[in-house]
Design a protein around this motif. Structure first.
Motif, PDB file in Angstrom:
ATOM      1  N   ARG A 205       0.832  -1.208   0.000  1.00  0.00           N
ATOM      2  CA  ARG A 205       0.000   0.000   0.000  1.00  0.00           C
ATOM      3  C   ARG A 205       0.868   1.261   0.000  1.00  0.00           C
ATOM      4  N   SER A 228       1.600  -6.946  -2.205  1.00  0.00           N
ATOM      5  CA  SER A 228       0.797  -7.354  -1.045  1.00  0.00           C
ATOM      6  C   SER A 228      -0.664  -7.400  -1.476  1.00  0.00           C
ATOM      7  N   ARG A 229      -1.478  -7.984  -0.620  1.00  0.00           N
ATOM      8  CA  ARG A 229      -2.903  -8.057  -0.960  1.00  0.00           C
ATOM      9  C   ARG A 229      -3.532  -6.668  -0.990  1.00  0.00           C
ATOM     10  N   GLN A 242       0.375 -11.636  -6.230  1.00  0.00           N
ATOM     11  CA  GLN A 242       0.198 -11.480  -4.773  1.00  0.00           C
ATOM     12  C   GLN A 242       1.009 -12.523  -4.003  1.00  0.00           C
ATOM     13  N   VAL A 243       1.719 -12.036  -3.001  1.00  0.00           N
ATOM     14  CA  VAL A 243       2.503 -12.924  -2.136  1.00  0.00           C
ATOM     15  C   VAL A 243       1.768 -13.033  -0.813  1.00  0.00           C
ATOM     16  N   THR A 246      -3.061 -16.027   0.823  1.00  0.00           N
ATOM     17  CA  THR A 246      -4.019 -16.249  -0.261  1.00  0.00           C
ATOM     18  C   THR A 246      -3.395 -15.911  -1.618  1.00  0.00           C
ATOM     19  N   SER A 261       3.581  -3.550   5.398  1.00  0.00           N
ATOM     20  CA  SER A 261       3.667  -3.468   6.869  1.00  0.00           C
ATOM     21  C   SER A 261       4.183  -4.756   7.505  1.00  0.00           C
ATOM     22  N   GLN A 265      -0.446 -12.532   7.319  1.00  0.00           N
ATOM     23  CA  GLN A 265      -0.844 -13.217   6.074  1.00  0.00           C
ATOM     24  C   GLN A 265       0.166 -12.949   4.955  1.00  0.00           C
ATOM     25  N   HIS A 266       0.852 -11.820   4.998  1.00  0.00           N
ATOM     26  CA  HIS A 266       1.893 -11.566   3.985  1.00  0.00           C
ATOM     27  C   HIS A 266       3.142 -12.391   4.334  1.00  0.00           C
ATOM     28  N   ASN A 280      10.464   0.956   4.686  1.00  0.00           N
ATOM     29  CA  ASN A 280       9.191   1.400   5.236  1.00  0.00           C
ATOM     30  C   ASN A 280       9.427   2.709   5.962  1.00  0.00           C
ATOM     31  N   ASP A 298      11.192   6.792   2.777  1.00  0.00           N
ATOM     32  CA  ASP A 298      10.135   6.819   1.762  1.00  0.00           C
ATOM     33  C   ASP A 298      10.609   6.004   0.553  1.00  0.00           C
ATOM     34  N   LEU A 299       9.845   4.991   0.201  1.00  0.00           N
ATOM     35  CA  LEU A 299      10.264   4.111  -0.912  1.00  0.00           C
ATOM     36  C   LEU A 299      10.431   4.881  -2.211  1.00  0.00           C
TER      37      LEU A 299
HETATM   38  P1  FAD Z   1      -0.555  -1.848   4.985  1.00  0.00           P
HETATM   39  O1  FAD Z   1      -0.725  -2.794   6.079  1.00  0.00           O
HETATM   40  O2  FAD Z   1      -1.498  -0.701   4.878  1.00  0.00           O
HETATM   41  O3  FAD Z   1       0.936  -1.289   5.100  1.00  0.00           O
HETATM   42  C1  FAD Z   1       1.458  -0.306   4.271  1.00  0.00           C
HETATM   43  C2  FAD Z   1       2.842   0.019   4.808  1.00  0.00           C
HETATM   44  O4  FAD Z   1       3.471   0.933   3.915  1.00  0.00           O
HETATM   45  C3  FAD Z   1       2.835   0.662   6.188  1.00  0.00           C
HETATM   46  O5  FAD Z   1       3.704  -0.070   7.044  1.00  0.00           O
HETATM   47  C4  FAD Z   1       3.360   2.075   5.951  1.00  0.00           C
HETATM   48  O6  FAD Z   1       4.174   2.531   7.009  1.00  0.00           O
HETATM   49  C5  FAD Z   1       4.186   1.876   4.703  1.00  0.00           C
HETATM   50  N1  FAD Z   1       4.314   3.068   3.868  1.00  0.00           N
HETATM   51  C6  FAD Z   1       3.351   3.952   3.514  1.00  0.00           C
HETATM   52  N2  FAD Z   1       3.853   4.881   2.656  1.00  0.00           N
HETATM   53  C7  FAD Z   1       5.157   4.565   2.477  1.00  0.00           C
HETATM   54  C8  FAD Z   1       6.201   5.125   1.706  1.00  0.00           C
HETATM   55  N3  FAD Z   1       5.996   6.228   0.934  1.00  0.00           N
HETATM   56  N4  FAD Z   1       7.431   4.552   1.748  1.00  0.00           N
HETATM   57  C9  FAD Z   1       7.674   3.474   2.539  1.00  0.00           C
HETATM   58  N5  FAD Z   1       6.693   2.896   3.290  1.00  0.00           N
HETATM   59  C10 FAD Z   1       5.466   3.427   3.244  1.00  0.00           C
HETATM   60  N6  FAD Z   1      -2.009  -9.908   2.614  1.00  0.00           N
HETATM   61  C11 FAD Z   1      -1.033 -10.215   1.750  1.00  0.00           C
HETATM   62  O7  FAD Z   1      -0.122  -9.429   1.482  1.00  0.00           O
HETATM   63  N7  FAD Z   1      -1.052 -11.438   1.115  1.00  0.00           N
HETATM   64  C12 FAD Z   1      -2.010 -12.355   1.339  1.00  0.00           C
HETATM   65  O8  FAD Z   1      -1.995 -13.419   0.711  1.00  0.00           O
HETATM   66  C13 FAD Z   1      -3.043 -12.045   2.271  1.00  0.00           C
HETATM   67  N8  FAD Z   1      -4.022 -12.938   2.545  1.00  0.00           N
HETATM   68  C14 FAD Z   1      -4.951 -12.615   3.498  1.00  0.00           C
HETATM   69  C15 FAD Z   1      -5.915 -13.572   3.858  1.00  0.00           C
HETATM   70  C16 FAD Z   1      -6.831 -13.278   4.827  1.00  0.00           C
HETATM   71  C17 FAD Z   1      -7.839 -14.321   5.207  1.00  0.00           C
HETATM   72  C18 FAD Z   1      -6.844 -12.004   5.435  1.00  0.00           C
HETATM   73  C19 FAD Z   1      -7.850 -11.675   6.498  1.00  0.00           C
HETATM   74  C20 FAD Z   1      -5.927 -11.043   5.066  1.00  0.00           C
HETATM   75  C21 FAD Z   1      -4.967 -11.339   4.097  1.00  0.00           C
HETATM   76  N9  FAD Z   1      -4.007 -10.403   3.727  1.00  0.00           N
HETATM   77  C22 FAD Z   1      -3.013 -10.767   2.873  1.00  0.00           C
HETATM   78  C23 FAD Z   1      -4.090  -8.983   4.137  1.00  0.00           C
HETATM   79  C24 FAD Z   1      -3.164  -8.616   5.285  1.00  0.00           C
HETATM   80  O9  FAD Z   1      -3.820  -8.841   6.509  1.00  0.00           O
HETATM   81  C25 FAD Z   1      -2.798  -7.116   5.190  1.00  0.00           C
HETATM   82  O10 FAD Z   1      -3.987  -6.353   5.192  1.00  0.00           O
HETATM   83  C26 FAD Z   1      -1.980  -6.751   3.967  1.00  0.00           C
HETATM   84  O11 FAD Z   1      -0.873  -7.610   3.846  1.00  0.00           O
HETATM   85  C27 FAD Z   1      -1.497  -5.315   4.098  1.00  0.00           C
HETATM   86  O12 FAD Z   1      -0.811  -4.936   2.951  1.00  0.00           O
HETATM   87  P2  FAD Z   1       0.274  -3.791   3.023  1.00  0.00           P
HETATM   88  O13 FAD Z   1       1.347  -4.174   3.955  1.00  0.00           O
HETATM   89  O14 FAD Z   1       0.651  -3.427   1.622  1.00  0.00           O
HETATM   90  O15 FAD Z   1      -0.568  -2.540   3.563  1.00  0.00           O
END
Ligand code: FAD
Length: 313
Positions: A205, A228-229, A242-243, A246, A261, A265-266, A280, A298-299
């Protein structure tokens, strides 16, 4: 020594790395016999011989590839009835797992899916409940059928000159219910396949939807791109990348998580990577508990700088 069947995973004769891994594992259990379905067996022979296949059973009936998986399961059942193998190894792809399940029913045999290791016995290791537990298991009934996750073994070469044996199969009408009417390969990205890549750069995200810096850094390293998801659900990157729990399970030499983050699940899909690097902007992000190297930043600034440095070398 008993035969161990390995179902060859290939695209028109180009053997995938997972098959080299399965052949390496098969050598621990007995004599690897490759089962090749479709056209192009001659193109596949060098790769199968390189990893120790002692024989290649070729199933070339076009009906085997014109329908979805049921005919392949029937064909493997017939090969197994003739060769009476000590075990059958199949890649843990969606298709592989469906073939394995159907085959287990037909052979009245036990099935273990998603093994991350297989040793003599065969005793398998599985990582379950989002990677929180490691389970060892053994099939106690019939012919052990085991699907093995990519990267479960490092392919070890063992030159052989396998001979090809054509094998005729009979496909029942019941297996010919779902015909493939069209099949297009996914658009080529020029990057390695996600589950086979030695290096993966994944975006989450934190990319804000701009995967440009992630792709550029991946390309500078000859890496695959993952997501990520949250990024996939936002429509920023296709689900095939997607890694996680799921998505795909990966175990590269180097995994770079940018703007991810580190949700459980990731992690479930990448925590067995050999070296993990995270970028991050939040120094409290849970991903930092897991990493070998972490960059707080910042990425959008860190990745272009890293790309420039790598490209210079
Ligand atoms: P976030 O949790 O929102 O994290 C975003 C991160 O980016 C934060 O740490 C933030 O500090 C950082 N950030 C923001 N802006 C910047 C920037 N400019 N530079 C650097 N860092 C920044 N997730 C998966 O990934 N894979 C799966 O297979 C998966 N399966 C799931 C299955 C189930 C049943 C459930 C309930 C959930 C599943 N999830 C899965 C979702 C998982 O719980 C998380 O919601 C998801 O991994 C979050 O993705 P994220 O880390 O990209 O986003």
């Amino acid at each position: 020594m008993s035969n161990v069947l390995v179902l060859v995973d290939h695209t028109g004769g180009t053997v995938r790395k997972t098959t080299a891994e399965l052949l390496t594992i098969a050598r621990r259990l007995g004599e690897p016999v490759a089962v090749y379905i479709g056209e192009g067996v001659q193109d596949a022979l060098p790769a199968l011989g390189q990893y120790g296949a002692t024989k290649v059973i070729a199933l070339t009936d076009p009906e085997l590839t014109q329908y979805l998986v049921a005919p392949k399961a029937e064909a493997l059942q017939q090969v197994a009835a003739k060769l009476e193998p000590a075990a059958i190894l199949i890649s843990s792809s969606a298709e592989g797992k469906e073939i394995a399940a159907r085959l287990a029913v037909k052979l009245d045999s036990g099935l273990i899916t998603d093994a991350v290791d297989v040793q003599e016995g065969p005793v398998t290791t599985q990582s379950v409940f989002a990677g929180n537990y490691t389970v060892q298991a053994k099939v106690t009934h019939g012919t052990p059928i085991i699907t093995v996750k990519p990267n479960a073994a490092t392919p070890e070469a063992a030159e052989t000159s396998p001979e090809v044996e054509e094998f005729d199969v009979t496909i029942s009408d019941a297996a010919k219910t779902a015909r493939i009417t069209d099949s297009k390969p996914r658009e080529a990205t020029g990057r390695p396949e996600l589950t086979e890549a030695a290096i993966i750069v994944s975006g989450g995200r934190g990319t804000g939807g701009d995967f440009g810096p992630v792709e550029a850094f991946a390309d500078s390293l000859g890496a695959a791109v993952g997501a990520s998801r949250a990024a996939v659900d936002s429509g920023w990157y296709p689900h095939a990348y997607q890694v996680g729990q799921t998505g795909k399970t990966v175990s590269p030499q180097l995994y770079v998580a940018a703007g991810i983050s580190g949700a459980i699940q990731h992690r479930a899909g990448m925590q067995t990577s050999k070296t993990i690097v995270a970028i991050n902007k939040d120094e409290e992000a849970p991903i930092f508990e897991l990493v070998d190297f972490g960059v707080v930043g910042d990425l959008h600034k860190v990745l272009p700088t890293a790309t420039e440095e790598v490209t210079k070398r």
